[in-house]
Design a protein around this motif. Sequence first.
Motif, PDB file in Angstrom:
ATOM      1  N   ALA A   1       0.709  -1.082  -0.026  1.00 36.45           N
ATOM      2  CA  ALA A   1       0.080   0.070   0.111  1.00 36.45           C
ATOM      3  C   ALA A   1       0.793   1.181  -0.133  1.00 36.45           C
ATOM      4  O   ALA A   1       0.272   2.291  -0.481  1.00 36.45           O
ATOM      5  CB  ALA A   1      -0.770   0.019   1.211  1.00 36.45           C
ATOM      6  N   ALA A   2       2.312   1.024   0.442  1.00 32.68           N
ATOM      7  CA  ALA A   2       3.022   2.404   0.624  1.00 32.68           C
ATOM      8  C   ALA A   2       2.482   3.708   0.998  1.00 32.68           C
ATOM      9  O   ALA A   2       2.378   4.488   0.238  1.00 32.68           O
ATOM     10  CB  ALA A   2       3.487   2.489  -0.975  1.00 32.68           C
ATOM     11  N   PRO A   3       2.048   3.588   2.446  1.00 32.05           N
ATOM     12  CA  PRO A   3       1.509   4.723   3.032  1.00 32.05           C
ATOM     13  C   PRO A   3       2.596   6.019   3.059  1.00 32.05           C
ATOM     14  O   PRO A   3       1.821   7.063   3.090  1.00 32.05           O
ATOM     15  CB  PRO A   3       0.845   4.273   4.370  1.00 32.05           C
ATOM     16  N   TRP A   4       3.774   5.787   2.964  1.00 33.61           N
ATOM     17  CA  TRP A   4       4.728   6.916   3.024  1.00 33.61           C
ATOM     18  C   TRP A   4       5.033   7.661   1.494  1.00 33.61           C
ATOM     19  O   TRP A   4       5.477   8.563   1.548  1.00 33.61           O
ATOM     20  CB  TRP A   4       6.139   6.009   3.124  1.00 33.61           C
ATOM     21  N   ALA A   5       4.234   7.040   0.677  1.00 32.79           N
ATOM     22  CA  ALA A   5       4.396   7.736  -0.628  1.00 32.79           C
ATOM     23  C   ALA A   5       3.081   8.450  -0.903  1.00 32.79           C
ATOM     24  O   ALA A   5       2.081   8.316  -0.064  1.00 32.79           O
ATOM     25  CB  ALA A   5       4.285   6.713  -1.731  1.00 32.79           C
ATOM     26  N   THR A   6       3.307   9.433  -1.712  1.00 35.13           N
ATOM     27  CA  THR A   6       2.177  10.487  -2.160  1.00 35.13           C
ATOM     28  C   THR A   6       1.119   9.869  -2.966  1.00 35.13           C
ATOM     29  O   THR A   6       1.504   8.483  -3.426  1.00 35.13           O
ATOM     30  CB  THR A   6       2.590  11.871  -2.655  1.00 35.13           C
ATOM     31  N   THR A   7      -0.154  10.206  -2.979  1.00 33.63           N
ATOM     32  CA  THR A   7      -1.020   9.750  -4.086  1.00 33.63           C
ATOM     33  C   THR A   7      -0.590   9.722  -5.545  1.00 33.63           C
ATOM     34  O   THR A   7      -0.783   8.574  -5.966  1.00 33.63           O
ATOM     35  CB  THR A   7      -2.231  10.672  -4.014  1.00 33.63           C
ATOM     36  N   LEU A   8       0.334  10.750  -5.919  1.00 31.08           N
ATOM     37  CA  LEU A   8       0.556  10.507  -7.250  1.00 31.08           C
ATOM     38  C   LEU A   8       1.418   9.311  -7.563  1.00 31.08           C
ATOM     39  O   LEU A   8       1.575   8.636  -8.369  1.00 31.08           O
ATOM     40  CB  LEU A   8       1.392  11.847  -7.441  1.00 31.08           C
TER      41      LEU A   8
ATOM     42  N   LEU B   1       5.433  16.945  -6.686  1.00 35.30           N
ATOM     43  CA  LEU B   1       3.992  17.443  -7.049  1.00 35.30           C
ATOM     44  C   LEU B   1       3.058  16.675  -6.419  1.00 35.30           C
ATOM     45  O   LEU B   1       1.883  17.201  -6.256  1.00 35.30           O
ATOM     46  CB  LEU B   1       4.323  16.909  -8.545  1.00 35.30           C
ATOM     47  N   GLY B   2       3.398  15.463  -5.912  1.00 41.31           N
ATOM     48  CA  GLY B   2       2.394  14.485  -5.473  1.00 41.31           C
ATOM     49  C   GLY B   2       1.888  15.245  -3.999  1.00 41.31           C
ATOM     50  O   GLY B   2       0.932  15.232  -3.605  1.00 41.31           O
ATOM     51  N   ALA B   3       3.091  15.544  -3.208  1.00 42.76           N
ATOM     52  CA  ALA B   3       2.854  16.418  -1.845  1.00 42.76           C
ATOM     53  C   ALA B   3       1.826  17.611  -2.021  1.00 42.76           C
ATOM     54  O   ALA B   3       1.262  17.983  -1.040  1.00 42.76           O
ATOM     55  CB  ALA B   3       3.965  16.564  -1.161  1.00 42.76           C
ATOM     56  N   THR B   4       2.314  18.455  -3.114  1.00 41.52           N
ATOM     57  CA  THR B   4       1.368  19.464  -3.324  1.00 41.52           C
ATOM     58  C   THR B   4       0.155  19.340  -3.633  1.00 41.52           C
ATOM     59  O   THR B   4      -1.032  19.915  -3.052  1.00 41.52           O
ATOM     60  CB  THR B   4       1.943  20.329  -4.632  1.00 41.52           C
ATOM     61  N   TYR B   5      -0.253  18.204  -4.337  1.00 41.61           N
ATOM     62  CA  TYR B   5      -1.390  17.566  -4.743  1.00 41.61           C
ATOM     63  C   TYR B   5      -2.417  17.180  -3.358  1.00 41.61           C
ATOM     64  O   TYR B   5      -3.512  17.580  -3.025  1.00 41.61           O
ATOM     65  CB  TYR B   5      -1.542  16.632  -5.615  1.00 41.61           C
ATOM     66  N   ASP B   6      -1.517  16.405  -2.327  1.00 38.78           N
ATOM     67  CA  ASP B   6      -2.254  15.687  -1.467  1.00 38.78           C
ATOM     68  C   ASP B   6      -2.670  16.974  -0.448  1.00 38.78           C
ATOM     69  O   ASP B   6      -3.376  16.878   0.393  1.00 38.78           O
ATOM     70  CB  ASP B   6      -1.038  14.921  -0.879  1.00 38.78           C
ATOM     71  N   ARG B   7      -1.824  18.022  -0.237  1.00 39.64           N
ATOM     72  CA  ARG B   7      -2.238  18.953   0.533  1.00 39.64           C
ATOM     73  C   ARG B   7      -3.538  19.807   0.020  1.00 39.64           C
ATOM     74  O   ARG B   7      -4.001  20.465   1.097  1.00 39.64           O
ATOM     75  CB  ARG B   7      -0.855  20.138   0.578  1.00 39.64           C
TER      76      ARG B   7
END
Length: 221
Positions: A65-72, A213-219
């Motif tokens: 599931a890799a919860p440490w990764a961003t959605t992207l 980019l993924g962190a920006t999207y998740d925020r």
Amino acid sequence: MSFQRFYETWFEQLHQLMNQLNRAPRQPTAEEENHELVQKVMSHYSEYYRVKSIVAKQDILSVFAAPWATTLERSLHWIAGWRPTTAFHLIYTEASIRFESQIFDILRGLRNGDLGDLSPAQFRRVSELQCETVREENAITDELSEWQDGASDFVGMRSHGDGGKMEVLVRVVEKADQLRLKTIEKLVELFTPRQAAEFLIAAAHLQFGVRALGATYDRRL
């Protein structure tokens, strides 16, 4: 330490290693320095997969599931990580960009030994490695498909253990991780120290960019 904390520390250390590679001189006289830094980066990747393998045996579903990764990042994952053949697309892109920027120098017979200056033998070997990697990717994907096809049997076993299903998933993820590391190792062996450094920098920058980019999207969620 949880794997998420390990990953955050590991990722920050990767940033530091890339800064060292970026600052390293690219002259022929600096090949030994580049080689040492490249080996440090490779050891860093090897450590990541060593720790990940230990965690996978303890909690394979969390690793998958890799919860440490961003959605992207998770949307781009192939079996709990990056797809190995991505490395080849990156090489072709980097080589093309550098070649085009140096075309006039090359026509004048000037060569600088970077990724835009790969020899025909190197390109041939990259192509061979790509074909080998595609075959291995497909074989591992088929193994995961077989595991998924047996999901109904797994649900039926829930009150009597998993019948070894989780161990099978662990092996599939380990094979995928081994292919990821082996792909980088073989490419680095193929390149000169300077080319290897440029490849690792490009790969890390892609990883950094996708995560940012993924962190920006998740925020925004």
